[in-house]
Design a protein around this motif. Structure first.
Motif, PDB file in Angstrom:
ATOM      1  N   PRO B  63      -5.724  25.911   0.394  1.00  0.00           N
ATOM      2  CA  PRO B  63      -6.118  24.624   0.970  1.00  0.00           C
ATOM      3  C   PRO B  63      -5.175  24.213   2.097  1.00  0.00           C
ATOM      4  N   ALA B  64      -5.690  23.417   3.010  1.00  0.00           N
ATOM      5  CA  ALA B  64      -4.860  22.898   4.109  1.00  0.00           C
ATOM      6  C   ALA B  64      -4.004  21.754   3.580  1.00  0.00           C
ATOM      7  N   PRO B  65      -2.685  21.806   3.765  1.00  0.00           N
ATOM      8  CA  PRO B  65      -1.867  20.648   3.382  1.00  0.00           C
ATOM      9  C   PRO B  65      -2.251  19.443   4.248  1.00  0.00           C
ATOM     10  N   PRO B  66      -2.011  18.210   3.735  1.00  0.00           N
ATOM     11  CA  PRO B  66      -2.291  17.036   4.559  1.00  0.00           C
ATOM     12  C   PRO B  66      -1.604  17.156   5.931  1.00  0.00           C
ATOM     13  N   GLY B  67      -2.339  16.854   6.968  1.00  0.00           N
ATOM     14  CA  GLY B  67      -1.805  16.943   8.327  1.00  0.00           C
ATOM     15  C   GLY B  67      -2.251  18.199   9.060  1.00  0.00           C
ATOM     16  N   TYR B  68      -2.707  19.228   8.299  1.00  0.00           N
ATOM     17  CA  TYR B  68      -3.121  20.470   8.962  1.00  0.00           C
ATOM     18  C   TYR B  68      -4.629  20.493   9.151  1.00  0.00           C
ATOM     19  N   LEU B  69      -5.038  20.498  10.409  1.00  0.00           N
ATOM     20  CA  LEU B  69      -6.471  20.518  10.746  1.00  0.00           C
ATOM     21  C   LEU B  69      -6.778  21.698  11.660  1.00  0.00           C
ATOM     22  N   GLY B  70      -6.093  22.809  11.394  1.00  0.00           N
ATOM     23  CA  GLY B  70      -6.362  24.044  12.127  1.00  0.00           C
ATOM     24  C   GLY B  70      -5.489  24.195  13.362  1.00  0.00           C
ATOM     25  N   THR B  71      -5.436  25.419  13.851  1.00  0.00           N
ATOM     26  CA  THR B  71      -4.681  25.752  15.057  1.00  0.00           C
ATOM     27  C   THR B  71      -5.686  26.051  16.165  1.00  0.00           C
ATOM     28  N   PRO B  72      -5.606  25.326  17.291  1.00  0.00           N
ATOM     29  CA  PRO B  72      -6.569  25.587  18.365  1.00  0.00           C
ATOM     30  C   PRO B  72      -6.501  27.054  18.802  1.00  0.00           C
ATOM     31  N   ILE B  73      -7.666  27.669  18.988  1.00  0.00           N
ATOM     32  CA  ILE B  73      -7.709  29.065  19.419  1.00  0.00           C
ATOM     33  C   ILE B  73      -7.045  29.157  20.791  1.00  0.00           C
ATOM     34  N   PHE B  74      -6.025  29.998  20.884  1.00  0.00           N
ATOM     35  CA  PHE B  74      -5.267  30.070  22.139  1.00  0.00           C
ATOM     36  C   PHE B  74      -5.896  31.065  23.099  1.00  0.00           C
ATOM     37  N   ASN B  75      -6.040  30.607  24.331  1.00  0.00           N
ATOM     38  CA  ASN B  75      -6.526  31.478  25.400  1.00  0.00           C
ATOM     39  C   ASN B  75      -5.728  31.089  26.647  1.00  0.00           C
ATOM     40  N   PRO B  76      -4.905  32.027  27.152  1.00  0.00           N
ATOM     41  CA  PRO B  76      -4.021  31.652  28.268  1.00  0.00           C
ATOM     42  C   PRO B  76      -4.776  31.125  29.482  1.00  0.00           C
ATOM     43  N   ALA B  77      -6.060  31.458  29.603  1.00  0.00           N
ATOM     44  CA  ALA B  77      -6.839  30.993  30.760  1.00  0.00           C
ATOM     45  C   ALA B  77      -7.102  29.492  30.692  1.00  0.00           C
ATOM     46  N   GLU B  78      -7.140  28.939  29.473  1.00  0.00           N
ATOM     47  CA  GLU B  78      -7.488  27.519  29.385  1.00  0.00           C
ATOM     48  C   GLU B  78      -6.619  26.683  28.448  1.00  0.00           C
ATOM     49  N   SER B  79      -5.684  27.319  27.739  1.00  0.00           N
ATOM     50  CA  SER B  79      -4.885  26.554  26.775  1.00  0.00           C
ATOM     51  C   SER B  79      -3.589  26.052  27.395  1.00  0.00           C
ATOM     52  N   ASP B  80      -3.116  24.923  26.876  1.00  0.00           N
ATOM     53  CA  ASP B  80      -1.845  24.373  27.321  1.00  0.00           C
ATOM     54  C   ASP B  80      -0.719  25.168  26.664  1.00  0.00           C
ATOM     55  N   PRO B  81       0.251  25.683  27.453  1.00  0.00           N
ATOM     56  CA  PRO B  81       1.287  26.538  26.864  1.00  0.00           C
ATOM     57  C   PRO B  81       2.206  25.779  25.902  1.00  0.00           C
ATOM     58  N   THR B  82       2.318  24.465  26.049  1.00  0.00           N
ATOM     59  CA  THR B  82       3.220  23.689  25.187  1.00  0.00           C
ATOM     60  C   THR B  82       2.525  23.192  23.931  1.00  0.00           C
ATOM     61  N   PHE B  83       1.309  22.667  24.078  1.00  0.00           N
ATOM     62  CA  PHE B  83       0.658  22.031  22.927  1.00  0.00           C
ATOM     63  C   PHE B  83      -0.518  22.839  22.371  1.00  0.00           C
ATOM     64  N   GLY B  84      -0.927  23.890  23.075  1.00  0.00           N
ATOM     65  CA  GLY B  84      -1.935  24.800  22.532  1.00  0.00           C
ATOM     66  C   GLY B  84      -3.378  24.375  22.728  1.00  0.00           C
ATOM     67  N   GLY B  85      -3.628  23.078  22.919  1.00  0.00           N
ATOM     68  CA  GLY B  85      -5.007  22.624  23.128  1.00  0.00           C
ATOM     69  C   GLY B  85      -5.482  22.959  24.538  1.00  0.00           C
ATOM     70  N   ARG B  86      -6.655  22.449  24.895  1.00  0.00           N
ATOM     71  CA  ARG B  86      -7.172  22.704  26.235  1.00  0.00           C
ATOM     72  C   ARG B  86      -6.283  22.061  27.293  1.00  0.00           C
ATOM     73  N   ARG B  87      -6.058  22.800  28.373  1.00  0.00           N
ATOM     74  CA  ARG B  87      -5.234  22.313  29.466  1.00  0.00           C
ATOM     75  C   ARG B  87      -6.033  21.335  30.315  1.00  0.00           C
ATOM     76  N   GLY B  88      -5.378  20.250  30.719  1.00  0.00           N
ATOM     77  CA  GLY B  88      -5.970  19.372  31.734  1.00  0.00           C
ATOM     78  C   GLY B  88      -7.204  18.627  31.286  1.00  0.00           C
ATOM     79  N   GLN B  89      -7.389  18.493  29.970  1.00  0.00           N
ATOM     80  CA  GLN B  89      -8.562  17.764  29.493  1.00  0.00           C
ATOM     81  C   GLN B  89      -8.144  16.413  28.962  1.00  0.00           C
TER      82      GLN B  89
END
Lengths: 155, 171
Positions: B63-89
């Motif tokens: 089970p996911a511990p409280p606070g864990y809602l998955g890790t955004p799928i990383f793709n260097p073409a569109e992901s933010d290198p620091t926070f992992g989510g979509r860049r510039g959105q």
């Protein structure tokens, strides 16, 4: 060290005003690096002293979301294996340091506490509301919040 | 909303973003990612590490511990290198420095386990400006709301995050 699997507590055993078992954390720079990997937040103010100071901070700081997750663990332990954590809310009112180098992690002790504020039944669900907080080694509260858990019934 | 200590940086364009959902981000939960999250918080409960224990306790997988809602799928073409989510959105503050002001996660009660993929979309919920006595600079407080939906179309959690941004002192 608390038991790995907490004992089950039941709705009937809880009263408003009860303090729930505390949880003690001793954040270190290593734990912040674990958290960076676990959460995906690689912001440098959490592991690079020079970077943190360049942004005006005194030193590296514990991630806000890690303090939220500590409070989540406090509630998870309180709810027990048959309970459920329904809501975890907190504000980051101040920054918290992490132990580095040879510093004792005990000096950066961060204690999670909670007090029951309300209990009620909604349909089949036994709901308990709490005030929760993250407390620094000097006793000041940096991370106040609220939580909601669902507890099993003895009945 | 700014007081006499500073000028407001909130534009009509920023206000127009309130309530508008951004693009979907997909986050994955795997046994490895659940273990890493649980380890990073300091959980010792074997339910987060041992699938046999998780099954005994009624979970499909770890089970996911409280606070864990998955890790955004990383793709260097569109992901933010620091926070992992979509860049510039989404909402971007005009101030360069960002602190986390608060987190509020409410669960619907649907199990969240390793093997799930959660789609999330974020909307700006509110903007507020205040003077920070502690930092000696103005702050912009942005609350965003994110809804997480699993691979079966069930909403599993709603999170509200408060972002506090501010300029470098002296800027």
């Amino acid at each position: 060290m608390s038991d790995a699997v907490p004992d089950q507590i039941y709705f009937e055993d809880i009263e408003v005003g009860d303090n729930i078992p505390e949880l003690e954390k001793n954040p270190t720079s290593q734990q912040l690096v674990y958290w960076a990997a676990g959460s995906g937040d690689f912001y440098q103010i959490h592991y690079d002293t020079q970077y943190a100071q360049d942004t005006g901070l005194d030193d590296i700081i514990v991630h806000g979301a890690l303090k939220h997750a500590f409070l989540g663990e406090l509630l998870w332990r309180f709810a027990g294996p048959e309970g459920q954590v329904k809501r975890v809310q907190c504000s980051y009112r101040g920054m918290d340091p992490a132990a580095q180098g040879r510093e004792s992690a005990q000096e950066k002790k961060f204690t999670l506490r909670g007090t029951v504020t309300r209990k009620y039944t909604e349909g089949e669900r036994n709901i308990v509301e709490l005030n929760i907080e993250g407390v620094r080694a000097d006793g000041s509260v940096s991370t106040p919040g609220t939580g909601v858990v669902i507890l099993p019934s003895r009945g | 909303m700014a007081d006499d200590k500073f000028e407001s940086v909130v534009t009509d364009e920023m206000r127009a973003m309130i309530g508008v959902k951004g693009p979907e981000t997909i986050g994955e939960l795997t046994t490895t990612s659940v273990r890493m999250f649980a380890r990073s918080v300091g959980y010792v409960d074997p339910v987060f590490y041992d699938e046999a224990v998780a099954h005994e306790r009624g979970y499909r997988s770890l089970p996911a511990p409280p606070g864990y809602l998955g890790t955004p799928i990383f793709n260097p073409a569109e992901s933010d290198p620091t926070f992992g989510g979509r860049r510039g959105q989404g909402f971007r503050s005009p101030y360069p420095l960002v602190l986390n002001g608060g987190t509020d996660i409410e669960y619907t009660g649907v199990q969240i386990c390793a093997g799930d993929t959660l789609a999330s979309a974020t909307a700006l919920a509110s903007l507020q400006e205040r003077w920070s006595g502690a930092l000696g600079v103005p702050m912009l407080i942005a609350v965003s709301e994110t809804t997480y939906t699993n691979q079966h179309g069930q909403v599993v959690a709603i999170s509200r995050g408060t972002g506090i941004s501010y300029p470098k002192a002296g800027d």
